[in-house]
Design an enzyme around this catalytic site. Structure first.
Site, PDB file in Angstrom:
ATOM      1  N   ASP A 119       0.864  -1.058  -0.024  1.00 50.11           N
ATOM      2  CA  ASP A 119      -0.010  -0.130   0.160  1.00 50.11           C
ATOM      3  C   ASP A 119       0.836   1.478   0.023  1.00 50.11           C
ATOM      4  O   ASP A 119       1.730   1.586   0.974  1.00 50.11           O
ATOM      5  CB  ASP A 119      -0.850  -0.098   1.229  1.00 50.11           C
ATOM      6  CG  ASP A 119      -2.007   1.030   1.055  1.00 50.11           C
ATOM      7  OD1 ASP A 119      -1.895   1.916   0.445  1.00 50.11           O
ATOM      8  OD2 ASP A 119      -3.030   0.695   1.934  1.00 50.11           O
ATOM      9  N   ARG A 121      -0.229   4.435  -0.326  1.00 46.86           N
ATOM     10  CA  ARG A 121      -1.219   5.521  -0.361  1.00 46.86           C
ATOM     11  C   ARG A 121      -0.341   6.391   0.783  1.00 46.86           C
ATOM     12  O   ARG A 121      -0.035   5.904   1.814  1.00 46.86           O
ATOM     13  CB  ARG A 121      -2.533   5.145   0.050  1.00 46.86           C
ATOM     14  CG  ARG A 121      -2.986   4.714  -1.296  1.00 46.86           C
ATOM     15  CD  ARG A 121      -4.544   4.114  -0.721  1.00 46.86           C
ATOM     16  NE  ARG A 121      -4.471   2.993   0.074  1.00 46.86           N
ATOM     17  CZ  ARG A 121      -5.689   2.621   0.340  1.00 46.86           C
ATOM     18  NH1 ARG A 121      -6.671   2.915   0.132  1.00 46.86           N
ATOM     19  NH2 ARG A 121      -5.549   1.613   1.532  1.00 46.86           N
TER      20      ARG A 121
END
Length: 185
Positions: A119, A121
């Site tokens: 991930d 983000r």
């Protein structure tokens, strides 16, 4: 950070206000009810073109966005639509990750195969946007514990699970989110 004017956005989920926030090369959206409660419902939703716009069944993104818009229309709050496609790897790499998933890799393994973390983000813009609205406490619509603890100056008073029905195309994806990413499904 640049901030747009506020416009009206009538949708099938209700009539919202919309405002854009631009930081560096990213443009994000706040989709919100006209009246915000003292402790608003907040959904931090990362862009998913395939799920949100095309109705892909490989993920649960479009269903989560619909759930959030319905809930926020009913209770008051904001959907923060962040432009970070494919958990931050971009659309091009996301399609490559989809191709690897077609060959048997799960979503985390596919990202790793492409040289990315599971991930990528960044949620730092969220506090800036919430500060713009004068919000210090929220009810967070999420299954992702990473979002629960992403804030320094915003208090999450309640986490509300985002409940969507699995389908045969996203069962493994949801299992991976739960087992490898710690999502509370």
């Amino acid at each position: 950070m640049k901030i747009s004017d506020i416009a009206t956005l009538p949708t099938k989920y209700g009539i919202f206000k919309i405002q854009s926030f631009k930081e560096n090369d990213k443009e994000h959206l706040a989709i919100f009810t006209e009246k915000l409660p003292e402790i608003p419902y907040i959904r931090i939703h990362s862009e998913c073109l395939t799920g949100d716009a095309l109705g892909s069944l490989k993920c649960d993104c479009g269903d989560q966005l619909a759930f959030a818009l319905k809930t926020i229309n009913e209770h008051g709050g904001i959907v923060l639509y962040l432009r970070q496609e494919g958990r931050g790897i971009g659309l091009f790499n996301k399609v490559n990750a989809y191709a690897l998933q077609d060959k048997g890799l799960d979503t985390v393994e596919a990202n790793h195969q492409l040289g990315f973390e599971a991930d990528m983000r960044d949620f730092s813009i969220v506090e800036k946007i919430l500060k713009h609205f004068g919000i210090k406490q929220i009810k967070l619509l999420t299954n992702n514990p990473k979002k629960e603890f992403a804030f320094k100056n915003i208090k999450v008073v309640e986490r509300i699970p985002v409940k969507v029905e699995p389908n045969p195309y996203n069962e493994n994806y949801l299992k991976t989110k739960k087992e490898k990413l710690g999502h509370k499904l």
